[in-house]
Write an enzyme that holds these catalytic residues in place. Structure first.
Site, mmCIF file in Angstrom:
data_model
loop_
_atom_site.group_PDB
_atom_site.id
_atom_site.type_symbol
_atom_site.label_atom_id
_atom_site.label_comp_id
_atom_site.label_asym_id
_atom_site.label_seq_id
_atom_site.Cartn_x
_atom_site.Cartn_y
_atom_site.Cartn_z
ATOM 1 N N LYS A 71 61.638 -152.070 -22.608
ATOM 2 C CA LYS A 71 62.672 -153.019 -23.073
ATOM 3 C C LYS A 71 64.073 -152.547 -22.663
ATOM 4 C CE LYS A 71 61.521 -152.600 -27.440
ATOM 5 N NZ LYS A 71 60.403 -151.618 -27.334
ATOM 6 N N ARG A 108 62.138 -157.938 -34.795
ATOM 7 C CA ARG A 108 60.972 -157.061 -34.815
ATOM 8 C C ARG A 108 60.040 -157.364 -35.975
ATOM 9 N NH1 ARG A 108 62.722 -152.276 -31.968
ATOM 10 N NH2 ARG A 108 61.290 -150.565 -32.189
ATOM 11 N N ARG A 135 59.572 -139.644 -21.392
ATOM 12 C CA ARG A 135 60.929 -140.211 -21.319
ATOM 13 C C ARG A 135 62.015 -139.145 -21.504
ATOM 14 N NH1 ARG A 135 62.351 -145.181 -24.925
ATOM 15 N NH2 ARG A 135 61.469 -143.829 -26.518
ATOM 16 N N ARG A 152 64.192 -137.917 -26.918
ATOM 17 C CA ARG A 152 64.577 -138.601 -28.158
ATOM 18 C C ARG A 152 63.821 -138.016 -29.345
ATOM 19 N NH1 ARG A 152 64.549 -145.026 -27.701
ATOM 20 N NH2 ARG A 152 63.138 -144.865 -29.469
ATOM 21 N N ARG A 175 55.049 -145.301 -34.708
ATOM 22 C CA ARG A 175 55.825 -146.415 -34.125
ATOM 23 C C ARG A 175 54.895 -147.460 -33.518
ATOM 24 N NH1 ARG A 175 59.076 -143.125 -30.082
ATOM 25 N NH2 ARG A 175 59.895 -145.115 -29.357
HETATM 26 P P1 AP5 Z 1 62.143 -147.725 -22.171
HETATM 27 O O1 AP5 Z 1 62.825 -148.723 -21.315
HETATM 28 O O2 AP5 Z 1 62.967 -146.647 -22.805
HETATM 29 O O3 AP5 Z 1 61.195 -148.463 -23.251
HETATM 30 P P2 AP5 Z 1 61.547 -149.236 -24.596
HETATM 31 O O4 AP5 Z 1 60.621 -150.388 -24.662
HETATM 32 O O5 AP5 Z 1 63.015 -149.509 -24.669
HETATM 33 O O6 AP5 Z 1 61.081 -148.126 -25.609
HETATM 34 P P3 AP5 Z 1 61.712 -147.611 -26.962
HETATM 35 O O7 AP5 Z 1 60.911 -146.362 -27.287
HETATM 36 O O8 AP5 Z 1 63.189 -147.460 -26.863
HETATM 37 O O9 AP5 Z 1 61.321 -148.731 -27.919
HETATM 38 P P4 AP5 Z 1 61.275 -148.638 -29.442
HETATM 39 O O10 AP5 Z 1 61.047 -150.052 -29.748
HETATM 40 O O11 AP5 Z 1 60.301 -147.673 -30.006
HETATM 41 O O12 AP5 Z 1 62.661 -147.967 -29.796
HETATM 42 P P5 AP5 Z 1 63.999 -148.553 -30.380
HETATM 43 O O13 AP5 Z 1 65.105 -147.723 -29.888
HETATM 44 O O14 AP5 Z 1 64.069 -150.028 -30.201
HETATM 45 O O15 AP5 Z 1 60.983 -147.058 -21.272
HETATM 46 C C1 AP5 Z 1 60.153 -146.041 -21.815
HETATM 47 C C2 AP5 Z 1 59.819 -145.022 -20.695
HETATM 48 O O16 AP5 Z 1 58.988 -145.654 -19.717
HETATM 49 C C3 AP5 Z 1 61.054 -144.509 -19.942
HETATM 50 O O17 AP5 Z 1 60.861 -143.162 -19.644
HETATM 51 C C4 AP5 Z 1 61.096 -145.362 -18.649
HETATM 52 O O18 AP5 Z 1 61.668 -144.647 -17.582
HETATM 53 C C5 AP5 Z 1 59.608 -145.655 -18.423
HETATM 54 N N1 AP5 Z 1 59.357 -146.955 -17.839
HETATM 55 C C6 AP5 Z 1 59.931 -148.146 -18.184
HETATM 56 N N2 AP5 Z 1 59.405 -149.152 -17.458
HETATM 57 C C7 AP5 Z 1 58.468 -148.581 -16.649
HETATM 58 C C8 AP5 Z 1 57.564 -149.117 -15.656
HETATM 59 N N3 AP5 Z 1 57.513 -150.425 -15.375
HETATM 60 N N4 AP5 Z 1 56.737 -148.258 -15.041
HETATM 61 C C9 AP5 Z 1 56.758 -146.912 -15.318
HETATM 62 N N5 AP5 Z 1 57.599 -146.355 -16.238
HETATM 63 C C10 AP5 Z 1 58.439 -147.189 -16.887
HETATM 64 O O19 AP5 Z 1 63.787 -148.306 -31.964
HETATM 65 C C11 AP5 Z 1 63.781 -146.987 -32.502
HETATM 66 C C12 AP5 Z 1 63.653 -147.064 -34.020
HETATM 67 O O20 AP5 Z 1 64.797 -147.776 -34.562
HETATM 68 C C13 AP5 Z 1 62.438 -147.842 -34.536
HETATM 69 O O21 AP5 Z 1 61.298 -147.019 -34.622
HETATM 70 C C14 AP5 Z 1 62.945 -148.302 -35.920
HETATM 71 O O22 AP5 Z 1 62.889 -147.275 -36.864
HETATM 72 C C15 AP5 Z 1 64.406 -148.619 -35.661
HETATM 73 N N6 AP5 Z 1 64.645 -150.034 -35.270
HETATM 74 C C16 AP5 Z 1 65.113 -150.485 -34.066
HETATM 75 N N7 AP5 Z 1 65.208 -151.823 -34.063
HETATM 76 C C17 AP5 Z 1 64.781 -152.230 -35.294
HETATM 77 C C18 AP5 Z 1 64.620 -153.507 -35.884
HETATM 78 N N8 AP5 Z 1 64.908 -154.644 -35.203
HETATM 79 N N9 AP5 Z 1 64.139 -153.575 -37.148
HETATM 80 C C19 AP5 Z 1 63.851 -152.447 -37.843
HETATM 81 N N10 AP5 Z 1 63.966 -151.205 -37.329
HETATM 82 C C20 AP5 Z 1 64.432 -151.100 -36.067
#
Ligand code: AP5
Length: 220
Positions: A7, A82, A128, A161, A172
């Site tokens: 994402k 979410r 990552r 992270r 997660r």
């Molecule tokens: P990356 O692009 O970083 O993936 P991502 O989908 O953004 O993953 P996140 O881990 O950031 O998602 P998340 O939903 O757990 O975290 P968030 O910060 O939103 O890519 C991942 C890896 O893969 C990278 O190394 C990249 O290089 C690689 N990659 C990408 N595409 C690729 C491809 N096509 N091929 C190969 N490699 C690839 O949330 C964190 C925490 O915040 C949550 O756990 C929760 O506690 C809280 N939170 C956030 N939003 C909310 C909400 N709306 N409601 C409640 N709690 C929330």
């Protein structure tokens, strides 16, 4: 998409192509944790366990962000909504605050699901690395930096992270299956969900995402 689906990687490219802000709820929450704001203090332990922060805290944070002027031409939400409650809140908010005032025109939100299988997600999350200064994203398996632990773009240190530890990753992924999958159903039933195959290489996924966006702008 689930944790690690790509994402953040794709959202940065969408933001750059269309000149709109990327609004990542995860990044906003992490900033609050780092600055020890009231929100950050409430979110810190929940995030460290890999659970979701409460709907009301997250929706208030998104509301404040969407009211900023740089969102007037549009925006890309990354990691939000979410839960079905967040999705319902977002629809109501956009209807009243954006469409009534015609600030973002009449284009309905486009919802893109990035689909990736479980084993691939584990590799992506454990591999990552994120740049400390600007959040540029790398992966030691799939998108390594030119120099170990150093960002290609700004030379800052690359870090792991806090929630990318295996036991937290499992939590997660469970939260995603139980609380976020139903959001895909919510949009699917409304005919607003477009799924892309996120297991393909990054550039191929980007091409598919742009194709989806551009085929729906003005008609969605
Ligand atoms: P990356 O692009 O970083 O993936 P991502 O989908 O953004 O993953 P996140 O881990 O950031 O998602 P998340 O939903 O757990 O975290 P968030 O910060 O939103 O890519 C991942 C890896 O893969 C990278 O190394 C990249 O290089 C690689 N990659 C990408 N595409 C690729 C491809 N096509 N091929 C190969 N490699 C690839 O949330 C964190 C925490 O915040 C949550 O756990 C929760 O506690 C809280 N939170 C956030 N939003 C909310 C909400 N709306 N409601 C409640 N709690 C929330």
């Amino acid at each position: 998409g689930s944790p690690g689906a790509g994402k953040g990687t794709q959202a940065k490219r969408i933001a750059a192509r269309y000149g709109i802000p990327q609004i990542s709820t995860g990044d906003l929450l992490r900033e609050n944790v780092q600055r020890s704001t009231e929100l950050g203090v409430q979110a810190r332990d929940v995030m460290a366990r890999g659970e979701l922060v409460s709907d009301s805290l997250v929706c208030d944070m998104v509301k404040d962000r969407l009211r900023q002027q740089d969102c007037e031409r549009g925006f890309i939400l990354d990691g939000f909504p979410r839960t079905p409650a967040q999705a319902g809140w977002l629809d109501a908010f956009l209807e009243h605050e954006f469409f009534d005032k015609s600030r973002a025109g009449k284009c309905r939100p486009i919802v893109i699901l990035i689909d990736v299988d479980y084993n691939q997600l584990l590799l992506r999350l454990t591999g990552r690395r994120t740049c400390l200064a600007n959040g540029h994203i790398y992966n030691v398996h799939f998108q390594p930096p030119r120099e170990d632990e150093v960002c290609d773009l700004d030379g800052s240190k690359l870090v792991i992270r806090n929630d990318d530890r295996e036991e937290v990753i499992r939590e997660r992924l469970t939260a995603y299956e139980q609380q976020t999958r139903p959001v895909a159903e919510y949009y699917h039933h409304q005919g607003r969900l477009f799924a892309v195959n996120g297991s393909l290489p990054v550039d191929t996924v980007t091409d598919e995402v742009f194709r989806e966006i551009e085929s729906h702008v003005g008609t969605a």
